[in-house]
Design a protein around this motif. Sequence first.
Motif, PDB file in Angstrom:
ATOM      1  N   VAL A  80     -11.277  34.319   5.995  1.00  0.00           N
ATOM      2  CA  VAL A  80     -11.112  33.850   6.854  1.00  0.00           C
ATOM      3  C   VAL A  80     -10.615  32.560   8.043  1.00  0.00           C
ATOM      4  N   VAL A  81     -11.337  31.466   7.516  1.00  0.00           N
ATOM      5  CA  VAL A  81     -10.675  29.816   7.719  1.00  0.00           C
ATOM      6  C   VAL A  81      -8.830  30.122   7.190  1.00  0.00           C
ATOM      7  N   THR A  82      -8.664  30.774   5.641  1.00  0.00           N
ATOM      8  CA  THR A  82      -7.013  31.347   5.367  1.00  0.00           C
ATOM      9  C   THR A  82      -6.144  31.825   6.843  1.00  0.00           C
ATOM     10  N   ARG A  83      -6.840  33.184   6.524  1.00  0.00           N
ATOM     11  CA  ARG A  83      -6.268  33.736   8.202  1.00  0.00           C
ATOM     12  C   ARG A  83      -6.137  32.545   9.184  1.00  0.00           C
ATOM     13  N   LEU A  84      -7.007  32.650  10.632  1.00  0.00           N
ATOM     14  CA  LEU A  84      -7.496  31.903  11.324  1.00  0.00           C
ATOM     15  C   LEU A  84      -6.165  30.509  10.847  1.00  0.00           C
ATOM     16  N   ARG A  85      -5.732  30.450   9.854  1.00  0.00           N
ATOM     17  CA  ARG A  85      -4.643  28.983  10.244  1.00  0.00           C
ATOM     18  C   ARG A  85      -2.997  30.031   9.971  1.00  0.00           C
ATOM     19  N   LYS A  86      -3.083  30.631   9.540  1.00  0.00           N
ATOM     20  CA  LYS A  86      -1.727  31.203   9.371  1.00  0.00           C
ATOM     21  C   LYS A  86      -1.470  32.029  10.681  1.00  0.00           C
ATOM     22  N   LYS A  87      -2.026  32.147  10.803  1.00  0.00           N
ATOM     23  CA  LYS A  87      -1.809  32.444  12.730  1.00  0.00           C
ATOM     24  C   LYS A  87      -2.003  31.746  13.574  1.00  0.00           C
ATOM     25  N   GLY A  88      -2.459  30.194  12.932  1.00  0.00           N
ATOM     26  CA  GLY A  88      -2.543  29.379  13.528  1.00  0.00           C
ATOM     27  C   GLY A  88      -2.758  27.992  14.787  1.00  0.00           C
ATOM     28  N   PHE A  89      -4.384  28.888  14.401  1.00  0.00           N
ATOM     29  CA  PHE A  89      -5.325  29.287  15.440  1.00  0.00           C
ATOM     30  C   PHE A  89      -6.172  27.866  14.535  1.00  0.00           C
ATOM     31  N   VAL A  90      -6.234  27.467  13.741  1.00  0.00           N
ATOM     32  CA  VAL A  90      -6.915  26.291  12.842  1.00  0.00           C
ATOM     33  C   VAL A  90      -5.820  25.122  11.769  1.00  0.00           C
ATOM     34  N   GLN A  91      -6.121  24.339  11.618  1.00  0.00           N
ATOM     35  CA  GLN A  91      -5.971  23.286  10.699  1.00  0.00           C
ATOM     36  C   GLN A  91      -7.204  23.270   9.689  1.00  0.00           C
ATOM     37  N   THR A  92      -7.040  23.017   8.730  1.00  0.00           N
ATOM     38  CA  THR A  92      -7.788  22.491   7.883  1.00  0.00           C
ATOM     39  C   THR A  92      -7.150  20.968   6.976  1.00  0.00           C
ATOM     40  N   GLN A  93      -8.306  19.974   6.530  1.00  0.00           N
ATOM     41  CA  GLN A  93      -7.556  18.074   5.942  1.00  0.00           C
ATOM     42  C   GLN A  93      -9.422  18.447   5.400  1.00  0.00           C
ATOM     43  N   ALA A  94      -9.446  17.184   4.162  1.00  0.00           N
ATOM     44  CA  ALA A  94     -10.116  16.675   3.380  1.00  0.00           C
ATOM     45  C   ALA A  94     -10.756  15.738   4.657  1.00  0.00           C
ATOM     46  N   SER A  95     -11.681  15.943   3.773  1.00  0.00           N
ATOM     47  CA  SER A  95     -13.163  14.405   4.798  1.00  0.00           C
ATOM     48  C   SER A  95     -12.299  13.937   4.078  1.00  0.00           C
ATOM     49  N   THR A  96     -12.442  13.051   5.255  1.00  0.00           N
ATOM     50  CA  THR A  96     -11.946  11.483   5.357  1.00  0.00           C
ATOM     51  C   THR A  96     -13.448  10.805   4.599  1.00  0.00           C
ATOM     52  N   SER A  97     -14.682  11.550   5.246  1.00  0.00           N
ATOM     53  CA  SER A  97     -16.178  10.598   4.283  1.00  0.00           C
ATOM     54  C   SER A  97     -16.412  11.764   3.121  1.00  0.00           C
ATOM     55  N   ASP A  98     -15.937  13.006   2.585  1.00  0.00           N
ATOM     56  CA  ASP A  98     -16.193  13.439   1.185  1.00  0.00           C
ATOM     57  C   ASP A  98     -15.286  14.129   0.437  1.00  0.00           C
ATOM     58  N   LEU A  99     -14.647  13.741   0.060  1.00  0.00           N
ATOM     59  CA  LEU A  99     -13.401  14.514  -0.007  1.00  0.00           C
ATOM     60  C   LEU A  99     -13.705  15.739  -0.946  1.00  0.00           C
ATOM     61  N   ARG A 100     -14.917  16.119  -1.116  1.00  0.00           N
ATOM     62  CA  ARG A 100     -15.040  17.347  -2.129  1.00  0.00           C
ATOM     63  C   ARG A 100     -15.163  18.250  -0.642  1.00  0.00           C
ATOM     64  N   ARG A 101     -15.107  18.247   0.364  1.00  0.00           N
ATOM     65  CA  ARG A 101     -15.199  18.974   1.913  1.00  0.00           C
ATOM     66  C   ARG A 101     -13.793  19.080   2.655  1.00  0.00           C
ATOM     67  N   LEU A 102     -14.035  20.286   2.469  1.00  0.00           N
ATOM     68  CA  LEU A 102     -12.576  20.630   3.755  1.00  0.00           C
ATOM     69  C   LEU A 102     -13.131  20.447   4.814  1.00  0.00           C
ATOM     70  N   ASP A 103     -12.738  20.117   5.862  1.00  0.00           N
ATOM     71  CA  ASP A 103     -12.878  20.247   7.280  1.00  0.00           C
ATOM     72  C   ASP A 103     -12.113  20.955   8.268  1.00  0.00           C
ATOM     73  N   VAL A 104     -12.217  21.889   9.211  1.00  0.00           N
ATOM     74  CA  VAL A 104     -11.424  22.871   9.951  1.00  0.00           C
ATOM     75  C   VAL A 104     -11.516  22.429  11.105  1.00  0.00           C
ATOM     76  N   SER A 105     -10.830  22.499  11.656  1.00  0.00           N
ATOM     77  CA  SER A 105     -10.853  22.403  13.093  1.00  0.00           C
ATOM     78  C   SER A 105      -9.859  22.956  14.580  1.00  0.00           C
ATOM     79  N   LEU A 106      -9.751  23.249  15.223  1.00  0.00           N
ATOM     80  CA  LEU A 106      -9.325  24.166  15.943  1.00  0.00           C
ATOM     81  C   LEU A 106      -7.756  23.494  16.300  1.00  0.00           C
ATOM     82  N   THR A 107      -6.604  24.081  15.792  1.00  0.00           N
ATOM     83  CA  THR A 107      -5.111  23.336  16.575  1.00  0.00           C
ATOM     84  C   THR A 107      -5.190  24.094  18.726  1.00  0.00           C
ATOM     85  N   ALA A 108      -4.235  22.977  18.775  1.00  0.00           N
ATOM     86  CA  ALA A 108      -3.958  23.213  20.478  1.00  0.00           C
ATOM     87  C   ALA A 108      -3.493  24.737  20.856  1.00  0.00           C
ATOM     88  N   GLU A 109      -3.566  25.347  20.119  1.00  0.00           N
ATOM     89  CA  GLU A 109      -3.124  26.709  19.709  1.00  0.00           C
ATOM     90  C   GLU A 109      -3.961  27.757  19.877  1.00  0.00           C
TER      91      GLU A 109
END
Length: 147
Positions: A80-109
Amino acid sequence: MSEAAQDTNSPDPNSYVLEDQIGFLLRLANQRHLEIFAAALSDVTPTQFATLVKLHQLGVMSQNHLGRLVAMDAATTNGVVTRLRKKGFVQTQASTSDLRRLDVSLTAEGETFVTATLPTAFEVSAKTTSALSARETAQLLTLLAKL
């Protein structure tokens, strides 16, 4: 086997009526809801929309936590996150507190999309339960939450 030896708690197998079974009725209700949802919000699936709404409500979170909040397993959440990222609705990045974790957030779009479609989502819910009174709708939601 005598009648006394029969399990008195067992239902008569001949009395099984498909149309009276919870699974059958839930499937019919879900099909109705999915048809209404698809007609109104064709850009995303209900699962994708739930993901976007939860991010809109709570902000940045780990992909794992997001999946738990919207009742998805890890593989489904990743898809789901991969498809939403391809649509430009979310972005992911490695967590600053735990590099094993992937954080997800909404894009402006994504934020714009959720804000614009929330009124439509309310309409979808209203159409799905249009045959019920407000009280019946509240009762249904309460009962479904118990399952």
